[in-house]
Design an enzyme around this catalytic site. Structure first.
Site, mmCIF file in Angstrom:
data_model
loop_
_atom_site.group_PDB
_atom_site.id
_atom_site.type_symbol
_atom_site.label_atom_id
_atom_site.label_comp_id
_atom_site.label_asym_id
_atom_site.label_seq_id
_atom_site.Cartn_x
_atom_site.Cartn_y
_atom_site.Cartn_z
ATOM 1 N NE ARG A 52 -3.794 -2.023 2.562
ATOM 2 C CZ ARG A 52 -3.519 -3.219 3.080
ATOM 3 N NH1 ARG A 52 -2.322 -3.450 3.613
ATOM 4 N NH2 ARG A 52 -4.438 -4.169 3.076
ATOM 5 C CE LYS A 79 -7.892 -2.056 4.927
ATOM 6 N NZ LYS A 79 -8.404 -2.037 3.537
ATOM 7 C CG HIS A 147 -5.621 0.714 -3.315
ATOM 8 N ND1 HIS A 147 -4.772 0.639 -2.234
ATOM 9 C CD2 HIS A 147 -6.344 -0.438 -3.303
ATOM 10 C CE1 HIS A 147 -4.981 -0.493 -1.583
ATOM 11 N NE2 HIS A 147 -5.927 -1.176 -2.217
ATOM 12 N NE ARG A 150 -2.852 -3.665 -1.323
ATOM 13 C CZ ARG A 150 -2.303 -4.573 -0.513
ATOM 14 N NH1 ARG A 150 -0.989 -4.642 -0.400
ATOM 15 N NH2 ARG A 150 -3.061 -5.406 0.179
ATOM 16 C CG HIS A 174 -6.487 -9.908 -0.039
ATOM 17 N ND1 HIS A 174 -6.549 -9.814 -1.418
ATOM 18 C CD2 HIS A 174 -6.390 -8.629 0.407
ATOM 19 C CE1 HIS A 174 -6.484 -8.547 -1.776
ATOM 20 N NE2 HIS A 174 -6.387 -7.811 -0.698
ATOM 21 C CE1 TYR A 183 -7.178 -4.207 -3.252
ATOM 22 C CE2 TYR A 183 -5.538 -5.516 -4.399
ATOM 23 C CZ TYR A 183 -5.882 -4.394 -3.683
ATOM 24 O OH TYR A 183 -4.942 -3.441 -3.409
#
Length: 199
Positions: A52, A79, A147, A150, A174, A183
């Site tokens: 990230r 995160k 984002h 990534r 994840h 994603y």
């Protein structure tokens, strides 16, 4: 009454950014950033590591000075609080060497320092604007932001190198490969494509 900018989300709605799917577009952006060593390093580190941007922006020059190809740097994800690592491959090492040669940087300076004078890192908002500008300049249509870098890592690894969702799931921290597939915006065309394989 003013007309709404179609690239600006309605207040309260969520906006999903896309990966950069084209290898040609990625190469063109790198060429475009050739004379901007800081921006090139950010683009290359993000698209080669899948970390990230918020975590990359916390890095300081001393964290990476002296790193060689195949070295790694362990970080803690903001995160998730989980450990992760940044790998120095050939592309990252080349961009890092170019950046460090572009000026005199103390170890405590932020790697991706804002140009507003103080020793502060770029903000995510600034990176969003930068990525949107880069993608617009290479004529990419769609919604892009910080984002996207990534996601670009994961998309390229999956579609162009054939890396499995299970491996990418672990890389992204994840909960399941299904989340990773969603994603990355893998569309039905890729899934339907396997049905053309005769057995």
């Amino acid at each position: 009454m003013t007309s709404r900018n179609p690239n600006h989300p309605v207040k309260g709605s969520s906006t999903i950014v896309e990966p950069i799917r084209s290898l040609d577009a990625i190469s063109t952006i790198k060429e475009m950033l050739h004379d901007k060593p800081r921006d090139l390093l950010l683009f290359v580190m993000a698209t080669n590591n899948g970390i990230r941007c918020g975590d990359l922006l916390k890095l300081k020059v001393g964290d990476l000075r002296g790193k060689n190809v195949d070295d790694t740097l362990t970080i803690k994800e903001s995160k998730t609080g989980k450990p992760n690592f940044i790998a120095i491959n050939d592309s990252v090492h080349s961009a890092l060497t170019r950046f460090l040669a572009s000026g005199s940087f103390g170890d405590e300076a932020y790697l991706f320092r804002s140009q507003k004078g103080e020793n502060n890192p770029l903000t995510i908002q600034s990176v969003n604007r930068m990525v949107k500008s880069w993608c617009r300049n290479v004529d990419l249509e769609g919604n892009y932001g910080a984002h996207s870098l990534r996601k670009t890592f994961g998309y390229v690894q999956r579609v162009h190198y054939g890396v499995g969702f299970e491996v990418l799931c672990k890389r992204f921290n994840h909960a399941s490969p299904t989340i990773t597939m969603r994603y990355l915006g893998i569309n039905d065309a890729e899934v339907i494509g396997i049905l053309k394989n005769s057995i």
